[in-house]
Design a protein around this motif. Structure first.
Motif, PDB file in Angstrom:
ATOM      1  N   ALA A 101      32.318 -82.257   3.583  1.00 20.18           N
ATOM      2  CA  ALA A 101      31.537 -81.491   2.612  1.00 20.18           C
ATOM      3  C   ALA A 101      32.078 -80.071   2.507  1.00 20.18           C
ATOM      4  O   ALA A 101      32.176 -79.513   1.409  1.00 20.18           O
ATOM      5  CB  ALA A 101      30.066 -81.480   3.021  1.00 20.18           C
ATOM      6  N   ALA A 102      32.438 -79.486   3.650  1.00 16.97           N
ATOM      7  CA  ALA A 102      32.997 -78.131   3.630  1.00 16.97           C
ATOM      8  C   ALA A 102      34.331 -78.113   2.898  1.00 16.97           C
ATOM      9  O   ALA A 102      34.610 -77.199   2.121  1.00 16.97           O
ATOM     10  CB  ALA A 102      33.169 -77.620   5.057  1.00 16.97           C
ATOM     11  N   ALA A 103      35.150 -79.125   3.132  1.00 17.36           N
ATOM     12  CA  ALA A 103      36.441 -79.197   2.451  1.00 17.36           C
ATOM     13  C   ALA A 103      36.248 -79.385   0.952  1.00 17.36           C
ATOM     14  O   ALA A 103      36.964 -78.791   0.144  1.00 17.36           O
ATOM     15  CB  ALA A 103      37.276 -80.331   3.019  1.00 17.36           C
ATOM     16  N   ALA A 104      35.274 -80.195   0.573  1.00 20.83           N
ATOM     17  CA  ALA A 104      34.995 -80.403  -0.849  1.00 20.83           C
ATOM     18  C   ALA A 104      34.490 -79.112  -1.480  1.00 20.83           C
ATOM     19  O   ALA A 104      34.856 -78.777  -2.606  1.00 20.83           O
ATOM     20  CB  ALA A 104      33.972 -81.522  -1.028  1.00 20.83           C
ATOM     21  N   ALA A 105      33.637 -78.382  -0.746  1.00 21.71           N
ATOM     22  CA  ALA A 105      33.126 -77.118  -1.269  1.00 21.71           C
ATOM     23  C   ALA A 105      34.261 -76.125  -1.456  1.00 21.71           C
ATOM     24  O   ALA A 105      34.305 -75.403  -2.448  1.00 21.71           O
ATOM     25  CB  ALA A 105      32.068 -76.552  -0.332  1.00 21.71           C
ATOM     26  N   LEU A 106      35.194 -76.083  -0.521  1.00 20.06           N
ATOM     27  CA  LEU A 106      36.341 -75.185  -0.662  1.00 20.06           C
ATOM     28  C   LEU A 106      37.225 -75.625  -1.823  1.00 20.06           C
ATOM     29  O   LEU A 106      37.788 -74.802  -2.528  1.00 20.06           O
ATOM     30  CB  LEU A 106      37.155 -75.154   0.629  1.00 20.06           C
ATOM     31  N   GLY A 107      37.349 -76.931  -1.992  1.00 22.55           N
ATOM     32  CA  GLY A 107      38.178 -77.457  -3.072  1.00 22.55           C
ATOM     33  C   GLY A 107      37.611 -77.159  -4.444  1.00 22.55           C
ATOM     34  O   GLY A 107      38.320 -77.096  -5.425  1.00 22.55           O
ATOM     35  N   GLN A 108      36.304 -76.957  -4.563  1.00 21.72           N
ATOM     36  CA  GLN A 108      35.660 -76.689  -5.846  1.00 21.72           C
ATOM     37  C   GLN A 108      35.604 -75.192  -6.134  1.00 21.72           C
ATOM     38  O   GLN A 108      35.001 -74.778  -7.106  1.00 21.72           O
ATOM     39  CB  GLN A 108      34.249 -77.275  -5.866  1.00 21.72           C
ATOM     40  N   GLY A 109      36.179 -74.385  -5.259  1.00 21.27           N
ATOM     41  CA  GLY A 109      36.240 -72.964  -5.517  1.00 21.27           C
ATOM     42  C   GLY A 109      35.022 -72.209  -5.022  1.00 21.27           C
ATOM     43  O   GLY A 109      34.859 -71.046  -5.334  1.00 21.27           O
ATOM     44  N   GLN A 110      34.139 -72.852  -4.306  1.00 20.00           N
ATOM     45  CA  GLN A 110      32.985 -72.148  -3.773  1.00 20.00           C
ATOM     46  C   GLN A 110      33.428 -71.325  -2.584  1.00 20.00           C
ATOM     47  O   GLN A 110      34.497 -71.533  -2.023  1.00 20.00           O
ATOM     48  CB  GLN A 110      31.899 -73.136  -3.356  1.00 20.00           C
ATOM     49  N   GLU A 111      32.568 -70.393  -2.202  1.00 18.06           N
ATOM     50  CA  GLU A 111      32.927 -69.582  -1.053  1.00 18.06           C
ATOM     51  C   GLU A 111      32.847 -70.413   0.206  1.00 18.06           C
ATOM     52  O   GLU A 111      32.193 -71.441   0.246  1.00 18.06           O
ATOM     53  CB  GLU A 111      32.036 -68.347  -0.968  1.00 18.06           C
ATOM     54  N   ARG A 112      33.507 -69.943   1.238  1.00 20.80           N
ATOM     55  CA  ARG A 112      33.601 -70.666   2.511  1.00 20.80           C
ATOM     56  C   ARG A 112      32.220 -70.822   3.116  1.00 20.80           C
ATOM     57  O   ARG A 112      31.493 -69.847   3.272  1.00 20.80           O
ATOM     58  CB  ARG A 112      34.525 -69.905   3.454  1.00 20.80           C
ATOM     59  N   PRO A 113      31.817 -72.060   3.492  1.00 19.27           N
ATOM     60  CA  PRO A 113      30.491 -72.276   4.075  1.00 19.27           C
ATOM     61  C   PRO A 113      30.408 -71.663   5.471  1.00 19.27           C
ATOM     62  O   PRO A 113      31.398 -71.468   6.153  1.00 19.27           O
ATOM     63  CB  PRO A 113      30.369 -73.794   4.143  1.00 19.27           C
ATOM     64  N   SER A 118      28.814 -76.050   8.122  1.00 21.59           N
ATOM     65  CA  SER A 118      29.969 -76.882   8.442  1.00 21.59           C
ATOM     66  C   SER A 118      29.671 -77.903   9.518  1.00 21.59           C
ATOM     67  O   SER A 118      30.465 -78.777   9.785  1.00 21.59           O
ATOM     68  CB  SER A 118      31.159 -76.018   8.872  1.00 21.59           C
ATOM     69  N   GLY A 119      28.521 -77.799  10.176  1.00 24.72           N
ATOM     70  CA  GLY A 119      28.144 -78.809  11.150  1.00 24.72           C
ATOM     71  C   GLY A 119      28.355 -78.400  12.577  1.00 24.72           C
ATOM     72  O   GLY A 119      27.921 -79.080  13.488  1.00 24.72           O
ATOM     73  N   SER A 120      29.029 -77.277  12.832  1.00 24.02           N
ATOM     74  CA  SER A 120      29.279 -76.920  14.219  1.00 24.02           C
ATOM     75  C   SER A 120      27.999 -76.479  14.911  1.00 24.02           C
ATOM     76  O   SER A 120      27.821 -76.709  16.095  1.00 24.02           O
ATOM     77  CB  SER A 120      30.349 -75.829  14.303  1.00 24.02           C
ATOM     78  N   ILE A 121      27.071 -75.864  14.186  1.00 20.89           N
ATOM     79  CA  ILE A 121      25.792 -75.491  14.780  1.00 20.89           C
ATOM     80  C   ILE A 121      24.714 -76.477  14.346  1.00 20.89           C
ATOM     81  O   ILE A 121      23.821 -76.818  15.102  1.00 20.89           O
ATOM     82  CB  ILE A 121      25.400 -74.051  14.372  1.00 20.89           C
ATOM     83  N   ALA A 122      24.841 -76.985  13.118  1.00 22.42           N
ATOM     84  CA  ALA A 122      23.809 -77.864  12.566  1.00 22.42           C
ATOM     85  C   ALA A 122      23.672 -79.154  13.371  1.00 22.42           C
ATOM     86  O   ALA A 122      22.623 -79.761  13.389  1.00 22.42           O
ATOM     87  CB  ALA A 122      24.116 -78.180  11.109  1.00 22.42           C
ATOM     88  N   ALA A 123      24.747 -79.583  14.017  1.00 23.28           N
ATOM     89  CA  ALA A 123      24.683 -80.830  14.763  1.00 23.28           C
ATOM     90  C   ALA A 123      23.726 -80.717  15.936  1.00 23.28           C
ATOM     91  O   ALA A 123      23.134 -81.695  16.367  1.00 23.28           O
ATOM     92  CB  ALA A 123      26.060 -81.218  15.265  1.00 23.28           C
ATOM     93  N   GLY A 124      23.549 -79.518  16.465  1.00 22.01           N
ATOM     94  CA  GLY A 124      22.592 -79.308  17.543  1.00 22.01           C
ATOM     95  C   GLY A 124      23.098 -79.822  18.867  1.00 22.01           C
ATOM     96  O   GLY A 124      24.212 -80.310  18.989  1.00 22.01           O
ATOM     97  N   PRO A 125      22.242 -79.687  19.887  1.00 24.05           N
ATOM     98  CA  PRO A 125      22.647 -80.145  21.213  1.00 24.05           C
ATOM     99  C   PRO A 125      22.706 -81.664  21.262  1.00 24.05           C
ATOM    100  O   PRO A 125      22.144 -82.343  20.400  1.00 24.05           O
ATOM    101  CB  PRO A 125      21.554 -79.584  22.125  1.00 24.05           C
ATOM    102  N   PRO A 126      23.370 -82.215  22.277  1.00 22.27           N
ATOM    103  CA  PRO A 126      23.446 -83.665  22.398  1.00 22.27           C
ATOM    104  C   PRO A 126      22.055 -84.277  22.530  1.00 22.27           C
ATOM    105  O   PRO A 126      21.130 -83.623  22.989  1.00 22.27           O
ATOM    106  CB  PRO A 126      24.249 -83.881  23.684  1.00 22.27           C
ATOM    107  N   PRO A 127      21.902 -85.528  22.125  1.00 24.50           N
ATOM    108  CA  PRO A 127      20.596 -86.180  22.218  1.00 24.50           C
ATOM    109  C   PRO A 127      20.074 -86.166  23.657  1.00 24.50           C
ATOM    110  O   PRO A 127      20.831 -86.334  24.604  1.00 24.50           O
ATOM    111  CB  PRO A 127      20.878 -87.614  21.755  1.00 24.50           C
ATOM    112  N   GLY A 128      18.793 -85.933  23.788  1.00 26.76           N
ATOM    113  CA  GLY A 128      18.173 -85.937  25.120  1.00 26.76           C
ATOM    114  C   GLY A 128      18.251 -84.601  25.827  1.00 26.76           C
ATOM    115  O   GLY A 128      17.875 -84.469  26.981  1.00 26.76           O
TER     116      GLY A 128
END
Length: 139
Positions: A101-113, A118-128
């Motif tokens: 999704a981040a690569a697609a957003a960059l490819g469409q000319g949007q600003e860098r997410p 990008s998922g590095s923080i959104a993924a959150g801690p491991p389950p449990g």
């Protein structure tokens, strides 16, 4: 010196050989001999390759058997590893989707997410686990 009685015969033979192309026949024969020698060399090389293949094929067959045995032995371990928290496929898939999704957003000319998008923080801690450190609290 008397004239050579064979000279007219020799000239006639040379003329016939030249006119019929038979003079080139001698060169053709030597070329055929060269080609025959080359073909024999190729046959020898093919025989050498066949002998090497006869040695390699059994080795490859044994290698396949060993690889299959290793796969059978590793299979239970890999299924156990997949059950370790944080090693699941869902988490990897989420990260890959976020990266696409981040690569697609960059490819469409949007600003860098941001890192969150990008998922590095959104993924959150491991389950449990809980908290920012990803360490499970004692029970």
């Amino acid at each position: 010196m008397p004239p050579n009685p064979l000279k007219p015969i020799q000239d006639a033979v040379e003329r016939v050989l030249h006119e019929t192309g038979a003079a080139d026949f001698g060169r053709s024969v030597s070329s055929i001999d060269d080609l025959t020698a080359e073909v024999q060399h190729v046959y020898k090389r093919v025989d050498d390759i066949e002998q090497r293949m006869e040695q390699i094929v059994p080795l490859l067959e044994r290698l396949v058997v060993v690889a299959e045995e290793l796969e059978r032995e590793i299979s239970p371990i890999s299924s156990l590893v997949s059950k370790i928290p944080g090693s699941g496929a869902r988490r990897r898939r989420r990260r890959e989707q976020a990266a696409r999704a981040a690569a697609a957003a960059l490819g469409q000319g949007q600003e860098r997410p941001s890192a969150v998008a990008s998922g590095s923080i959104a993924a959150g801690p491991p389950p449990g686990t809980t908290g920012a450190t990803g360490i499970r609290p004692p029970r």
